[in-house]
Structure formats: C-alpha cells, structure tokens
Design a protein around this motif. Structure first.
Motif, PDB file in Angstrom:
ATOM      1  N   GLU A  35      46.369  43.997  48.657  1.00  0.00           N
ATOM      2  CA  GLU A  35      45.967  42.628  48.985  1.00  0.00           C
ATOM      3  C   GLU A  35      46.804  42.100  50.151  1.00  0.00           C
ATOM      4  OE1 GLU A  35      43.368  41.623  47.282  1.00  0.00           O
ATOM      5  OE2 GLU A  35      43.173  39.841  48.512  1.00  0.00           O
TER       6      GLU A  35
ATOM      7  N   ARG B 180      41.135  34.137  40.592  1.00  0.00           N
ATOM      8  CA  ARG B 180      42.246  34.937  41.114  1.00  0.00           C
ATOM      9  C   ARG B 180      43.444  34.059  41.466  1.00  0.00           C
ATOM     10  NH1 ARG B 180      41.542  38.101  46.827  1.00  0.00           N
ATOM     11  NH2 ARG B 180      41.667  35.984  47.632  1.00  0.00           N
TER      12      ARG B 180
ATOM     13  N   HIS C  43      43.551  48.245  45.005  1.00  0.00           N
ATOM     14  CA  HIS C  43      42.393  47.947  44.171  1.00  0.00           C
ATOM     15  C   HIS C  43      41.133  47.810  45.009  1.00  0.00           C
ATOM     16  CE1 HIS C  43      43.759  43.916  45.371  1.00  0.00           C
ATOM     17  NE2 HIS C  43      42.524  43.513  45.164  1.00  0.00           N
TER      18      HIS C  43
ATOM     19  N   HIS D 203      42.285  48.609  48.669  1.00  0.00           N
ATOM     20  CA  HIS D 203      43.179  47.864  49.562  1.00  0.00           C
ATOM     21  C   HIS D 203      44.391  47.330  48.820  1.00  0.00           C
ATOM     22  CE1 HIS D 203      40.350  44.934  47.808  1.00  0.00           C
ATOM     23  NE2 HIS D 203      41.333  44.037  47.883  1.00  0.00           N
TER      24      HIS D 203
HETATM   25 FE   LIG Z   1      41.520  42.297  46.631  1.00  0.00          FE
END
Ligand SMILES: [Fe+2]
Ligand SMILES: O=C(O)CCC(=O)C(=O)O
Length: 326
Positions: free
Chosen positions: A156, A304, A286, A154
C-alpha cells in the motif's frame, strides 16, 4: 464458543465469540453517538481510550500480532460487529468515505489505536481516516480499490516514505456472488523460493515506483530504490506490480519471478460481514480477485483504515500533529 487464536501456515485467525462481539458492540456503540465525526481528533482520542475496554482476548491477540505478524504477515479477525441492522446501501460514488461515527468506524479506530495510530493521506480520499472500498461505476478496469478487475499485488502506497505499517479492511457486505477474494502474499514465504540472482537484484536500488494519479503528483516516481531491505533473513518488501518499474534487465527478471511466487504462495480470503483483515504492509503485499458489481446498493463494501506504528516519525508531514499526512 470461545474467542480463539488459531495459528499455522494459514493467516492467523482470531474468532471473536458471541459474548465478546456483544461487548465490542457496546463499546463501539458508545462511540457511535449521533453527530460524532470520525476525523475529529477528539473522537479519535475517545476511540484510543476505548481500545482498552475491548475484550481481553481480542486485545491480547492484536497485541501479539503487532509484535510478530507471523509467516503470512496477515491476520483475520472474525465475528466483529459492523452495525448490520442499520447498514445503508453500499455507496457507489468515487472517493466515498465514512465521516459519521458508526459502529464499524469505531471498531476500525479502536483496533488502529491498539496496533499503533490511525493515519491517512490528504490527497487520497480527502484524508479520511475511514474510507469506503467499493466498486465504482465506470472504474471497473482501474488498478485501484474502486475497480473490479483483478487488482495486482501491491504494497500500500509503495511510493510513500511513510507508507502504512498495517492496512485494515473490515467487511460490511460481501459481493453478490461471494467470489471477491482478498489475496495476500508474504515475503517470508517467498524469500526461500527466490533464486540467488533475483534476491540480489531485489536488494539493490534498481526499481522506481510511481505515485498513483490520485496523489496528484503527476506520475512522479521515487528515486531508484530496493524492493527488499532490512534484515537479509527477514527483509521488508516494497513493491507495486502495477506501479514499480525495474531499471535493469536483472531487476526485470527478478520482478517476473516475484510475481510468479506471489501467485504460487498467495492466500485468498473471501471476506464476509464482520471479518477484519489486517495486512502487515511491511512484509506482505495484497491484491484482489475480480468480481462482478451490480451497482444496486448491495455491492461489496469494505471499510479501510491505515495504521502507523510510530506516528512521530512522520511528524514533518502532519500539520498540528494530527493523523493526516500531506
Ligand atoms: Fe491496497
Ligand atoms: O478490495 C480488496 O479486497 C482490497 C483492496 C485494496 O487493495 C485496498 O483497499 O487497499
């Protein structure tokens, strides 16, 4: 050993040597004072200033990557401090975030300020700038970072007009078996392998991407949009293999081809503590291989942070010119 920048077909790897890691830790530790809070704009301003105190080779390597993310659109920085000595158990609650300023949070905030500016989305993990990526009991099958089944490729926040330019994932703890792999696939490698028909379809507005349930938009999708856009020879990509729906037969075929080529060209990296993966979300998708969580406080734990290279462009989404988009 020296801090070195390695190039080639593999993702760019920058290995921070022991001296530079210590220097980074000292700078981060100053930001990680007790009581300091990551989402406080004052603290983010301090992290922004501290960026230039980081080791020269690290700053230079990141600055180069910002300009040109290379054929894989990803970079791995190894040997960063993550506050190992005082790391608490891996959190296991849904929506877990890092509010207190820690060494790992400081590293993320400083690097984000070098690549652009840190940013978050209010509906997602309460708009926290540093978010925990951990397996959550009962969410094993979710197509989200709380799951542990295969997470499909995907972009993000593919549905969002101001999706992140870079996604940063800093590893605090690996999974027990060391099998969880961050997978990346770059349109720069896939483009020459696509058939002409698929390329044409992917450049056409024949795809709708749904917002994830976490955004509370009740499955609302985008207007039909193209998966590839921009320069014909070096386009941006925007697609989520679990959330993007083709609206034509040729678009469906093109997506199947894309999926096959992502699998064929993917790079997989099993992150270890101190590894920071940076994904150029404009050209690289990713995902993650499956793994088996144990929920014993020692599970895989990444943190993240998203980066926007030009915060100004999303001003209408950001109250008070802060870092959080509505
Ligand atoms: Fe992701
Ligand atoms: O767990 C991973 O390696 C990646 C998860 C992911 O896609 C994300 O947090 O955005």
């Amino acid at each position: 050993m020296e801090t070195t920048l390695q190039t080639g077909a593999q993702p760019l790897i920058l290995t921070v040597d022991a001296d530079d890691s210590l220097l980074t830790e000292r700078v981060a530790a100053e930001l990680a004072a007790p009581g300091a809070l990551v989402d406080d704009p004052e603290w983010l301003a301090r992290a922004r200033r501290a960026w230039s105190d980081l080791p020269t080779e690290l700053v230079a390597g990141l600055r180069e990557f910002r300009k040109d993310s290379g054929p894989t659109g990803s970079m791995l920085v190894r040997g960063l401090p993550v506050g190992h000595a005082t790391l608490p158990p891996t959190p296991g609650k849904p929506g877990s975030v890092q509010r207190e300023a820690t060494v790992s949070a400081a590293v993320l905030a400083m690097v984000a300020s070098g690549l652009g500016d840190p940013a978050a989305y209010r509906p997602e993990k309460t708009g926290a700038i540093v978010q925990d990526v951990v397996p959550v009991p009962g969410q094993e099958d979710y197509q989200s970072n709380a799951g542990s089944v295969l997470l499909t490729f995907h972009t993000e926040n593919a549905f969002h007009p101001h999706r992140p330019d870079f996604v940063m994932l800093l590893c605090l703890r690996a999974d027990h078996e060391g099998v969880a792999g961050l997978r990346t696939a770059c349109i720069r490698e896939v483009l020459p392998l696509l058939t002409e028909e698929s390329r044409q379809a992917l450049f056409s507005k024949e795809f709708i991407t749904a917002a994830p349930p976490s955004f509370g938009l009740d499955g609302v999708g985008t207007e039909p949009q193209a998966v590839l856009h921009g320069a014909v020879e070096d386009p941006d990509i925007c697609v989520d293999l679990s959330a993007t729906e083709p609206t034509t037969v040729r678009a469906k075929e093109a997506m199947a081809e894309l999926q096959e080529l992502f699998d064929r060209t993917a790079q997989t990296v099993r992150l270890v503590p101190g590894d920071l993966a940076i994904v150029d979300n404009r050209v690289t998708v990713h995902g993650r291989t499956p793994f088996r969580p144990r929920y014993d406080g020692q599970d895989r734990w990444l943190q993240r942070t998203f980066v926007l290279t030009d915060l100004r462009r999303s001003r209408e989404h950001r109250d008070g010119d802060g870092h959080v988009l509505d």
